[in-house]
Design a protein around this motif. Structure first.
Motif, PDB file in Angstrom:
ATOM      1  N   GLY A 248      46.809  37.564  31.983  1.00 47.00           N
ATOM      2  CA  GLY A 248      46.003  38.486  32.766  1.00 47.00           C
ATOM      3  C   GLY A 248      44.884  39.115  31.957  1.00 47.00           C
ATOM      4  N   ASP A 249      45.213  39.532  30.745  1.00 45.82           N
ATOM      5  CA  ASP A 249      44.199  40.155  29.885  1.00 45.82           C
ATOM      6  C   ASP A 249      43.090  39.170  29.529  1.00 45.82           C
ATOM      7  N   ARG A 250      43.472  37.913  29.325  1.00 47.56           N
ATOM      8  CA  ARG A 250      42.475  36.897  28.980  1.00 47.56           C
ATOM      9  C   ARG A 250      41.511  36.666  30.134  1.00 47.56           C
ATOM     10  N   ILE A 251      42.051  36.582  31.343  1.00 46.16           N
ATOM     11  CA  ILE A 251      41.206  36.392  32.521  1.00 46.16           C
ATOM     12  C   ILE A 251      40.261  37.568  32.700  1.00 46.16           C
ATOM     13  N   LEU A 252      40.781  38.788  32.572  1.00 46.69           N
ATOM     14  CA  LEU A 252      39.950  39.988  32.738  1.00 46.69           C
ATOM     15  C   LEU A 252      38.887  40.081  31.638  1.00 46.69           C
ATOM     16  N   HIS A 253      39.249  39.708  30.429  1.00 47.16           N
ATOM     17  CA  HIS A 253      38.297  39.763  29.312  1.00 47.16           C
ATOM     18  C   HIS A 253      37.129  38.799  29.539  1.00 47.16           C
ATOM     19  N   ILE A 254      37.444  37.590  29.953  1.00 47.64           N
ATOM     20  CA  ILE A 254      36.387  36.597  30.162  1.00 47.64           C
ATOM     21  C   ILE A 254      35.509  36.990  31.349  1.00 47.64           C
ATOM     22  N   LEU A 255      36.112  37.485  32.411  1.00 49.14           N
ATOM     23  CA  LEU A 255      35.328  37.919  33.566  1.00 49.14           C
ATOM     24  C   LEU A 255      34.452  39.119  33.225  1.00 49.14           C
ATOM     25  N   SER A 256      34.928  39.978  32.354  1.00 51.77           N
ATOM     26  CA  SER A 256      34.116  41.133  31.932  1.00 51.77           C
ATOM     27  C   SER A 256      32.826  40.660  31.275  1.00 51.77           C
ATOM     28  N   LYS A 257      32.931  39.654  30.426  1.00 47.14           N
ATOM     29  CA  LYS A 257      31.748  39.109  29.760  1.00 47.14           C
ATOM     30  C   LYS A 257      30.875  38.339  30.745  1.00 47.14           C
ATOM     31  N   LEU A 258      31.515  37.579  31.597  1.00 47.09           N
ATOM     32  CA  LEU A 258      30.788  36.713  32.519  1.00 47.09           C
ATOM     33  C   LEU A 258      30.019  37.513  33.559  1.00 47.09           C
ATOM     34  N   LEU A 259      30.636  38.578  34.072  1.00 42.65           N
ATOM     35  CA  LEU A 259      30.043  39.361  35.154  1.00 42.65           C
ATOM     36  C   LEU A 259      29.383  40.643  34.657  1.00 42.65           C
ATOM     37  N   ASP A 260      29.376  40.835  33.334  1.00 42.41           N
ATOM     38  CA  ASP A 260      28.715  41.987  32.723  1.00 42.41           C
ATOM     39  C   ASP A 260      29.242  43.307  33.290  1.00 42.41           C
ATOM     40  N   ARG A 261      30.555  43.395  33.369  1.00 42.52           N
ATOM     41  CA  ARG A 261      31.231  44.601  33.843  1.00 42.52           C
ATOM     42  C   ARG A 261      32.586  44.686  33.151  1.00 42.52           C
ATOM     43  N   SER A 262      32.996  45.869  32.764  1.00 43.06           N
ATOM     44  CA  SER A 262      34.270  46.015  32.075  1.00 43.06           C
ATOM     45  C   SER A 262      35.414  46.076  33.083  1.00 43.06           C
ATOM     46  N   PHE A 263      36.355  45.115  32.968  1.00 41.80           N
ATOM     47  CA  PHE A 263      37.529  45.086  33.833  1.00 41.80           C
ATOM     48  C   PHE A 263      38.770  45.314  32.978  1.00 41.80           C
ATOM     49  N   GLU A 264      39.301  46.515  33.036  1.00 44.22           N
ATOM     50  CA  GLU A 264      40.507  46.834  32.280  1.00 44.22           C
ATOM     51  C   GLU A 264      41.768  46.488  33.062  1.00 44.22           C
ATOM     52  N   SER A 265      41.631  46.362  34.367  1.00 47.51           N
ATOM     53  CA  SER A 265      42.787  46.095  35.218  1.00 47.51           C
ATOM     54  C   SER A 265      42.347  45.308  36.442  1.00 47.51           C
ATOM     55  N   VAL A 266      43.337  44.835  37.184  1.00 45.39           N
ATOM     56  CA  VAL A 266      43.045  44.124  38.434  1.00 45.39           C
ATOM     57  C   VAL A 266      42.394  45.067  39.442  1.00 45.39           C
ATOM     58  N   LYS A 267      42.750  46.346  39.379  1.00 45.01           N
ATOM     59  CA  LYS A 267      42.132  47.325  40.278  1.00 45.01           C
ATOM     60  C   LYS A 267      40.626  47.402  40.047  1.00 45.01           C
ATOM     61  N   ASP A 268      40.218  47.348  38.782  1.00 49.52           N
ATOM     62  CA  ASP A 268      38.777  47.347  38.476  1.00 49.52           C
ATOM     63  C   ASP A 268      38.104  46.125  39.084  1.00 49.52           C
ATOM     64  N   LEU A 269      38.771  44.995  38.988  1.00 50.04           N
ATOM     65  CA  LEU A 269      38.215  43.756  39.534  1.00 50.04           C
ATOM     66  C   LEU A 269      38.142  43.823  41.057  1.00 50.04           C
ATOM     67  N   ASN A 270      39.130  44.450  41.669  1.00 48.75           N
ATOM     68  CA  ASN A 270      39.130  44.596  43.129  1.00 48.75           C
ATOM     69  C   ASN A 270      37.979  45.490  43.594  1.00 48.75           C
ATOM     70  N   ARG A 271      37.720  46.563  42.855  1.00 52.34           N
ATOM     71  CA  ARG A 271      36.589  47.431  43.200  1.00 52.34           C
ATOM     72  C   ARG A 271      35.271  46.667  43.107  1.00 52.34           C
ATOM     73  N   TYR A 272      35.157  45.857  42.072  1.00 50.64           N
ATOM     74  CA  TYR A 272      33.957  45.049  41.914  1.00 50.64           C
ATOM     75  C   TYR A 272      33.806  44.070  43.077  1.00 50.64           C
ATOM     76  N   ARG A 273      34.913  43.435  43.468  1.00 50.67           N
ATOM     77  CA  ARG A 273      34.883  42.489  44.584  1.00 50.67           C
ATOM     78  C   ARG A 273      34.395  43.165  45.863  1.00 50.67           C
ATOM     79  N   LYS A 274      34.865  44.365  46.114  1.00 54.93           N
ATOM     80  CA  LYS A 274      34.447  45.097  47.314  1.00 54.93           C
ATOM     81  C   LYS A 274      32.962  45.458  47.248  1.00 54.93           C
ATOM     82  N   GLU A 275      32.474  45.795  46.055  1.00 51.95           N
ATOM     83  CA  GLU A 275      31.047  46.081  45.886  1.00 51.95           C
ATOM     84  C   GLU A 275      30.215  44.849  46.233  1.00 51.95           C
ATOM     85  N   ILE A 276      30.633  43.702  45.735  1.00 57.34           N
ATOM     86  CA  ILE A 276      29.893  42.469  45.994  1.00 57.34           C
ATOM     87  C   ILE A 276      29.920  42.142  47.482  1.00 57.34           C
TER      88      ILE A 276
END
Length: 304
Positions: A248-276
């Motif tokens: 999980g941490d590896r996926i979040l780390h790579i997505l943070s770099k790829l999408l230029d946003r810091s994702f510390e948790s799945v909740k952070d990624l979910n918020r980003y998804r809703k923004e998009i």
């Protein structure tokens, strides 16, 4: 095109089944029946690269670059199956999978959005890398330990190749593809980084892919022992919360770099998804309003 360089880089580190696997180090006293049976199941699972490749070629028919890369991915994934089968042929021929058992995992996958499938397999390669590293630690026989370490490195390289195609979708295919990619990557990333919250193993071979064949429409459901994967993970190699967190941490780390946003948790990624999703909806409304305005202007021009 990415394929020429990917081919060159992967060919430079490709291992040879005859000379790079330490076959002469085999120690039969260190291979249990339980361990040998799991090797058979993994050999059949790896064979499922065949229907996956057919899916990729069908759903990416308009992308010759990515389709050409499939020649490398397919070759190396089938080689994983072959090296495991070769291990059994040499040391446990009674457990070699039959052609019928291998063919059973070749079935048609329903069409799916290519960017979501790309992200799913990127995450799947990361997960396989960790599964095989964990398996190498569980096994006690030195040759199969070496095999799992070897193919785990391949899976990491495959994830890196998929990542290049993900970057291409984000930066080289226009704004519309970029928005679709951001949504697809965040959506599937949430699923694959949340495996600790679900009872099933989050991997492409364990997900339903053909509604007409449900529930017998996962690769794992078509194996001789359909429930083996959970047992392998939970009670044999013991892929526990510590290992799962690494994935999980590896996926979040790579997505943070790829999408230029810091994702510390799945909740952070979910918020980003809703923004998009919100931005895409507003963008769609703007496109519709612009089209309507242009239509009104055209009507005025025609009607004089």
């Amino acid at each position: 095109m990415l394929y020429p360089q990917l081919f060159k880089s992967m060919e430079a580190v490709r291992w040879n089944m005859s000379t790079d696997i330490p076959w002469d180090d085999f120690d039969g006293a260190k291979l249990s029946d339980e361990q040998a049976r799991t090797i058979k199941m993994n050999a059949i699972t790896e064979w499922a690269a065949l229907p996956a490749t057919e899916m990729f070629l069908r759903d990416n028919h308009g992308d010759s670059d990515f389709s050409a890369f499939m020649s490398v991915w397919f070759f190396e994934e089938q080689k994983h199956s072959l090296v495991l089968i070769e291990y059994l042929r040499r040391f446990r021929p009674d457990l070699m999978p039959t052609e019928e058992e291998l063919h059973k995992v070749r079935f048609e996958f329903d069409p799916a959005p290519p960017l979501e499938t790309l992200m799913l397999h990127f995450c799947g390669e990361i997960r396989l890398n960790h599964w095989y590293r964990c398996a190498a630690s569980w096994h006690t026989e030195p040759v199969i330990q070496a095999i799992y370490k070897t193919i785990s490195q391949d899976e990491a390289r495959h994830a890196g190749a998929y990542l290049q195609y993900m970057r291409r979708a984000l930066f080289d295919r226009g704004e519309n593809t970029q928005a679709q990619a951001r949504l697809a990557f965040s959506k599937i990333g949430m699923l694959m980084a949340s495996a600790s919250r679900t009872p099933q193993a989050m991997h492409p071979t364990n997900l339903h892919v053909n509604k007409a064949l449900f529930p017998n429409d996962t690769v794992q459901s078509r194996l001789p022992e359909p429930g083996w994967l959970e047992q392998w993970l939970d009670t044999q190699i013991r892929f526990d919360g510590v290992w799962e967190k690494k994935v999980g941490d590896r996926i979040l780390h790579i997505l943070s770099k790829l999408l230029d946003r810091s994702f510390e948790s799945v909740k952070d990624l979910n918020r980003y998804r809703k923004e998009i999703m919100s931005l895409m909806e507003r963008g769609s409304d703007a496109v519709m309003e612009r089209a309507a305005a242009e239509a009104r202007g055209l009507s005025s021009l025609v009607l004089g």
